[in-house]
Scaffold this active site. Structure first.
Site, PDB file in Angstrom:
ATOM      1  N   THR A   1      51.491  28.515  45.150  1.00  0.00           N
ATOM      2  CA  THR A   1      51.574  27.078  45.385  1.00  0.00           C
ATOM      3  C   THR A   1      52.228  26.756  46.726  1.00  0.00           C
ATOM      4  N   ASP A   2      51.909  25.569  47.246  1.00  0.00           N
ATOM      5  CA  ASP A   2      52.580  25.107  48.471  1.00  0.00           C
ATOM      6  C   ASP A   2      54.045  24.731  48.213  1.00  0.00           C
ATOM      7  N   GLU A   3      54.422  24.598  46.922  1.00  0.00           N
ATOM      8  CA  GLU A   3      55.799  24.175  46.624  1.00  0.00           C
ATOM      9  C   GLU A   3      56.824  25.217  47.055  1.00  0.00           C
TER      10      GLU A   3
ATOM     11  N   ASP B   1      49.167  38.710  26.472  1.00  0.00           N
ATOM     12  CA  ASP B   1      50.249  38.246  27.342  1.00  0.00           C
ATOM     13  C   ASP B   1      50.374  39.157  28.562  1.00  0.00           C
ATOM     14  N   ILE B   2      50.495  38.563  29.733  1.00  0.00           N
ATOM     15  CA  ILE B   2      50.647  39.380  30.947  1.00  0.00           C
ATOM     16  C   ILE B   2      51.944  40.191  30.922  1.00  0.00           C
TER      17      ILE B   2
ATOM     18  N   LYS C   1      49.790  16.194  33.914  1.00  0.00           N
ATOM     19  CA  LYS C   1      49.811  16.075  35.362  1.00  0.00           C
ATOM     20  C   LYS C   1      49.343  14.676  35.763  1.00  0.00           C
TER      21      LYS C   1
ATOM     22  N   ASN D   1      48.087  20.378  45.547  1.00  0.00           N
ATOM     23  CA  ASN D   1      47.826  19.811  44.217  1.00  0.00           C
ATOM     24  C   ASN D   1      46.340  19.787  43.891  1.00  0.00           C
TER      25      ASN D   1
ATOM     26  N   LYS E   1      57.808  30.719  41.407  1.00  0.00           N
ATOM     27  CA  LYS E   1      56.576  31.100  42.113  1.00  0.00           C
ATOM     28  C   LYS E   1      56.925  31.837  43.412  1.00  0.00           C
TER      29      LYS E   1
ATOM     30  N   ARG F   1      51.327  13.999  48.261  1.00  0.00           N
ATOM     31  CA  ARG F   1      50.748  15.292  47.906  1.00  0.00           C
ATOM     32  C   ARG F   1      49.411  15.415  48.640  1.00  0.00           C
TER      33      ARG F   1
ATOM     34  N   ALA G   1      47.790  33.070  35.565  1.00  0.00           N
ATOM     35  CA  ALA G   1      48.677  32.774  34.424  1.00  0.00           C
ATOM     36  C   ALA G   1      50.078  32.412  34.898  1.00  0.00           C
TER      37      ALA G   1
ATOM     38  N   ASP H   1      44.537  35.647  28.367  1.00  0.00           N
ATOM     39  CA  ASP H   1      45.318  34.407  28.295  1.00  0.00           C
ATOM     40  C   ASP H   1      46.127  34.386  26.997  1.00  0.00           C
TER      41      ASP H   1
ATOM     42  N   ALA I   1      60.819  27.942  42.634  1.00  0.00           N
ATOM     43  CA  ALA I   1      61.596  29.166  42.880  1.00  0.00           C
ATOM     44  C   ALA I   1      60.976  30.356  42.150  1.00  0.00           C
TER      45      ALA I   1
ATOM     46  N   TYR J   1      60.518  25.754  38.949  1.00  0.00           N
ATOM     47  CA  TYR J   1      59.120  26.204  39.019  1.00  0.00           C
ATOM     48  C   TYR J   1      58.822  26.817  40.382  1.00  0.00           C
TER      49      TYR J   1
HETATM   50  P1  NAD Z   1      47.932  25.702  33.564  1.00  0.00           P
HETATM   51  O1  NAD Z   1      49.332  25.423  33.120  1.00  0.00           O
HETATM   52  O2  NAD Z   1      46.872  24.697  33.348  1.00  0.00           O
HETATM   53  O3  NAD Z   1      47.405  27.054  32.881  1.00  0.00           O
HETATM   54  C1  NAD Z   1      48.205  28.211  32.788  1.00  0.00           C
HETATM   55  C2  NAD Z   1      47.463  29.222  31.910  1.00  0.00           C
HETATM   56  O4  NAD Z   1      48.238  30.415  31.866  1.00  0.00           O
HETATM   57  C3  NAD Z   1      47.280  28.744  30.469  1.00  0.00           C
HETATM   58  O5  NAD Z   1      45.969  29.014  30.025  1.00  0.00           O
HETATM   59  C4  NAD Z   1      48.283  29.585  29.687  1.00  0.00           C
HETATM   60  O6  NAD Z   1      47.905  29.822  28.345  1.00  0.00           O
HETATM   61  C5  NAD Z   1      48.300  30.863  30.510  1.00  0.00           C
HETATM   62  N1  NAD Z   1      49.524  31.641  30.338  1.00  0.00           N
HETATM   63  C6  NAD Z   1      50.801  31.174  30.418  1.00  0.00           C
HETATM   64  N2  NAD Z   1      51.660  32.177  30.188  1.00  0.00           N
HETATM   65  C7  NAD Z   1      50.925  33.304  29.979  1.00  0.00           C
HETATM   66  C8  NAD Z   1      51.240  34.656  29.720  1.00  0.00           C
HETATM   67  N3  NAD Z   1      52.514  35.060  29.606  1.00  0.00           N
HETATM   68  N4  NAD Z   1      50.231  35.559  29.593  1.00  0.00           N
HETATM   69  C9  NAD Z   1      48.948  35.149  29.687  1.00  0.00           C
HETATM   70  N5  NAD Z   1      48.586  33.865  29.928  1.00  0.00           N
HETATM   71  C10 NAD Z   1      49.571  32.959  30.074  1.00  0.00           C
HETATM   72  O7  NAD Z   1      48.057  26.085  35.094  1.00  0.00           O
HETATM   73  P2  NAD Z   1      47.100  25.682  36.312  1.00  0.00           P
HETATM   74  O8  NAD Z   1      47.419  24.311  36.747  1.00  0.00           O
HETATM   75  O9  NAD Z   1      45.719  26.065  35.988  1.00  0.00           O
HETATM   76  O10 NAD Z   1      47.671  26.677  37.439  1.00  0.00           O
HETATM   77  C11 NAD Z   1      47.150  27.991  37.567  1.00  0.00           C
HETATM   78  C12 NAD Z   1      47.918  28.704  38.664  1.00  0.00           C
HETATM   79  O11 NAD Z   1      47.776  27.995  39.884  1.00  0.00           O
HETATM   80  C13 NAD Z   1      49.426  28.815  38.410  1.00  0.00           C
HETATM   81  O12 NAD Z   1      49.849  30.071  38.836  1.00  0.00           O
HETATM   82  C14 NAD Z   1      50.020  27.716  39.263  1.00  0.00           C
HETATM   83  O13 NAD Z   1      51.334  28.049  39.669  1.00  0.00           O
HETATM   84  C15 NAD Z   1      49.064  27.694  40.436  1.00  0.00           C
HETATM   85  N6  NAD Z   1      48.927  26.403  41.126  1.00  0.00           N
HETATM   86  C16 NAD Z   1      48.568  25.285  40.436  1.00  0.00           C
HETATM   87  C17 NAD Z   1      48.377  24.086  41.137  1.00  0.00           C
HETATM   88  C18 NAD Z   1      47.958  22.818  40.435  1.00  0.00           C
HETATM   89  O14 NAD Z   1      47.843  21.781  41.086  1.00  0.00           O
HETATM   90  N7  NAD Z   1      47.687  22.833  39.129  1.00  0.00           N
HETATM   91  C19 NAD Z   1      48.562  24.044  42.510  1.00  0.00           C
HETATM   92  C20 NAD Z   1      48.988  25.203  43.157  1.00  0.00           C
HETATM   93  C21 NAD Z   1      49.121  26.383  42.464  1.00  0.00           C
HETATM   94  O1  DAU Z   2      51.694  21.291  44.977  1.00  0.00           O
HETATM   95  C1  DAU Z   2      51.150  22.162  44.035  1.00  0.00           C
HETATM   96  C2  DAU Z   2      51.728  21.872  42.668  1.00  0.00           C
HETATM   97  O2  DAU Z   2      51.109  20.670  42.208  1.00  0.00           O
HETATM   98  C3  DAU Z   2      51.485  23.000  41.660  1.00  0.00           C
HETATM   99  O3  DAU Z   2      52.140  24.161  42.100  1.00  0.00           O
HETATM  100  C4  DAU Z   2      51.959  22.611  40.263  1.00  0.00           C
HETATM  101  O4  DAU Z   2      51.625  23.633  39.343  1.00  0.00           O
HETATM  102  C5  DAU Z   2      51.271  21.321  39.876  1.00  0.00           C
HETATM  103  O5  DAU Z   2      51.767  20.894  38.625  1.00  0.00           O
HETATM  104  C6  DAU Z   2      51.511  20.231  40.928  1.00  0.00           C
HETATM  105  O6  DAU Z   2      52.902  19.858  40.952  1.00  0.00           O
HETATM  106  P1  DAU Z   2      53.353  18.336  41.114  1.00  0.00           P
HETATM  107  O7  DAU Z   2      54.715  18.202  40.568  1.00  0.00           O
HETATM  108  O8  DAU Z   2      53.097  17.857  42.499  1.00  0.00           O
HETATM  109  O9  DAU Z   2      52.242  17.642  40.132  1.00  0.00           O
HETATM  110  P2  DAU Z   2      52.372  16.453  39.096  1.00  0.00           P
HETATM  111  O10 DAU Z   2      50.988  16.066  38.702  1.00  0.00           O
HETATM  112  O11 DAU Z   2      53.358  16.760  38.021  1.00  0.00           O
HETATM  113  O12 DAU Z   2      52.980  15.281  39.986  1.00  0.00           O
HETATM  114  C7  DAU Z   2      52.300  14.809  41.137  1.00  0.00           C
HETATM  115  C8  DAU Z   2      53.180  13.744  41.768  1.00  0.00           C
HETATM  116  O13 DAU Z   2      53.195  12.599  40.895  1.00  0.00           O
HETATM  117  C9  DAU Z   2      54.627  14.155  41.923  1.00  0.00           C
HETATM  118  O14 DAU Z   2      55.139  13.580  43.114  1.00  0.00           O
HETATM  119  C10 DAU Z   2      55.328  13.554  40.714  1.00  0.00           C
HETATM  120  C11 DAU Z   2      54.522  12.296  40.460  1.00  0.00           C
HETATM  121  N1  DAU Z   2      54.425  11.887  39.052  1.00  0.00           N
HETATM  122  C12 DAU Z   2      54.032  12.809  38.133  1.00  0.00           C
HETATM  123  C13 DAU Z   2      53.910  12.474  36.811  1.00  0.00           C
HETATM  124  C14 DAU Z   2      53.505  13.516  35.781  1.00  0.00           C
HETATM  125  C15 DAU Z   2      54.663  10.581  38.694  1.00  0.00           C
HETATM  126  O15 DAU Z   2      54.995   9.729  39.546  1.00  0.00           O
HETATM  127  N2  DAU Z   2      54.547  10.228  37.379  1.00  0.00           N
HETATM  128  C16 DAU Z   2      54.187  11.123  36.414  1.00  0.00           C
HETATM  129  O16 DAU Z   2      54.123  10.756  35.220  1.00  0.00           O
END
Ligand code: NAD
Ligand code: DAU
Length: 362
Positions: free
Chosen positions: A138-140, A65-66, A203, A193, A168, A228, A88, A39, A166, A164
């Site tokens: 991600t589903d996005e 770093d990856i 988030k 999500n 992914k 979501r 990552a 990480d 695009a 983001y």
């Molecule tokens: P996060 O942002 O919480 O964590 C990302 C981690 O990656 C961090 O620890 C960061 O330090 C590390 N990182 C970033 N750049 C790096 C690099 N160049 N080399 C090594 N490490 C690096 O992310 P998350 O929410 O845990 O998401 C993890 C994965 O799941 C991501 O690929 C994201 O696209 C995917 N994902 C997340 C969600 C969600 O709801 N959070 C949903 C669907 C998919």
């Molecule tokens: O669907 C999977 C994705 O879910 C992941 O790929 C992303 O990494 C993760 O961040 C998440 O994306 P979202 O944009 O859906 O998550 P976020 O928590 O940022 O927002 C959730 C919803 O809430 C979205 O419709 C935007 C809204 N929102 C978000 C924030 C931060 C608000 O209304 N107010 C806010 O302050």
């Protein structure tokens, strides 16, 4: 060639939200092997999330770093890694709108760097050992659904809308290509999500929870009717475990929580829990404020996880209501984890990009 019994794992992004949960999940169930976290500790990475694991003989943390292909290749050889679980990434949609470059660097070039290292270590100069490259996506990538559209399936055409999404999507295509062209044993999961412990408070759920605790407004983008499909992070980890153990190389699996909710429903549910946990005289929901919408804001995501259920026996174990209560209680009990985050880079970034009115700023 693939492995059905992962023994020696490299977990990229293991100090982030889902990565850290996965590391805890895996080591609680699989002892005696090896688990190396790689990480870069960006703003989203927090080594404190792994503190309880540092003493385990199976565990090693590598700050790196990856995008450093040579170093990753050396690490794969040195640790005799058979399975990469690739979390990552730059993960926050709002940040990708404010500054897309980091998303291309990490999500596209970083994933490609990791693929090159895996190919070099596993396929190029020795008889290909059993291996697996699992890519967490991600589903996005599928774009946005209308109210009556069927949920995303693995065959839904890609239509990413944010930088983001695009980035992914591009990384998914590279993973697919390395399987098809070079025979790398890859799998991909596209999930909805996540929520749960250790989520960075930019988030929706942790941001609103911490704003409630600090007496700040709850910023709802647009009309709050965006939907979501909420997946508890532990169910996500179980889905990945099933794919690592039984998933077919070259295949993609959707993982969902079966819990479609509007953002307004989510925030009202959070407020109702807080009304019980921390009664404040007046309902917490009075802090809801509608603010400027996210540009290009996707309206609805929903996941059809039939493939994972039928082929690998997946089923989410928590209802959204139970999972949200557990999450709230975790944040209430772990202020020592999230409070320091608010005083660091996160506050600076929010201040630069949004000012103080739009989102949680301490
Ligand atoms: P996060 O942002 O919480 O964590 C990302 C981690 O990656 C961090 O620890 C960061 O330090 C590390 N990182 C970033 N750049 C790096 C690099 N160049 N080399 C090594 N490490 C690096 O992310 P998350 O929410 O845990 O998401 C993890 C994965 O799941 C991501 O690929 C994201 O696209 C995917 N994902 C997340 C969600 C969600 O709801 N959070 C949903 C669907 C998919
Ligand atoms: O669907 C999977 C994705 O879910 C992941 O790929 C992303 O990494 C993760 O961040 C998440 O994306 P979202 O944009 O859906 O998550 P976020 O928590 O940022 O927002 C959730 C919803 O809430 C979205 O419709 C935007 C809204 N929102 C978000 C924030 C931060 C608000 O209304 N107010 C806010 O302050």
């Amino acid at each position: 060639m693939s492995t059905q019994t992962p023994q020696r794992l490299l977990v990229t992004g293991g100090a982030g939200f889902i990565g850290a949960n996965f590391v805890h999940y895996w080591l609680a169930r699989h002892r005696g092997g090896r688990l190396v976290v790689l990480d870069a500790l960006t703003y989203a990475g927090n080594r404190a999330s792994l503190a309880a694991l540092e003493a385990l003989p199976e565990f090693r943390f590598v700050h790196g770093d990856i995008r450093d292909t040579d170093r990753v290749e050396r690490l794969l050889r040195e640790e005799d890694i058979d399975t990469i679980v690739h979390f990552a990434a730059e993960s926050h949609v709002d940040r990708s709108i404010a500054g897309p470059d980091a998303f291309i660097d990490t999500n596209v070039l970083g994933t490609h760097s990791l693929l090159k290292a895996a190919r070099a270590a596993w396929l190029e100069d020795r008889a290909a050992p059993a291996h697996r490259f699992h890519h967490v996506s991600t589903d996005e990538v599928y774009g946005s659904l209308g109210p009556d559209d069927p949920p995303f399936r693995e065959t839904t055409p890609y239509a990413p809308n944010s930088p983001y999404a695009a980035s992914k999507a591009a990384s998914d295509h590279l993973v697919r290509a390395y399987h098809h062209t070079y025979g790398l044993a890859t799998t991909i999961s596209n999930c909805s999500n996540n929520y749960g412990p250790y989520q960075f408070p930019e988030k929706l759920i942790p941001l609103c929870l911490i704003n409630l605790l600090d007496g700040k407004p709850l910023p709802i983008y647009g009309d709050g009717q965006n939907v979501r499909d909420w997946l508890h992070v532990e169910d996500h980890c179980r889905g990945i475990e099933l794919i690592l153990e039984g998933g077919q190389p070259g295949r993609t699996y959707n993982i969902g929580g079966g819990a479609e909710r509007t953002n307004l429903e989510v925030v009202h549910a959070l407020c109702a829990i807080m009304d019980e946990r921390r009664p404040a005289g007046a309902p917490h929901a009075r802090r809801i404020e509608f603010v400027r919408d996210r540009p290009g804001h996707d309206r609805r995501y929903a996941i059809d996880e039939t493939r994972l259920r039928r082929e690998l026996g997946y089923a989410p174990s928590r209802t959204f209501e139970d999972g949200l209560q557990q999450t709230v209680d975790w944040y209430l009990a772990h202020e020592d984890w999230w409070r320091p985050i608010l005083s660091g880079e996160y506050r600076d970034w929010v201040g630069r990009h949004y000012g103080t009115a739009r989102t949680a700023s301490p």
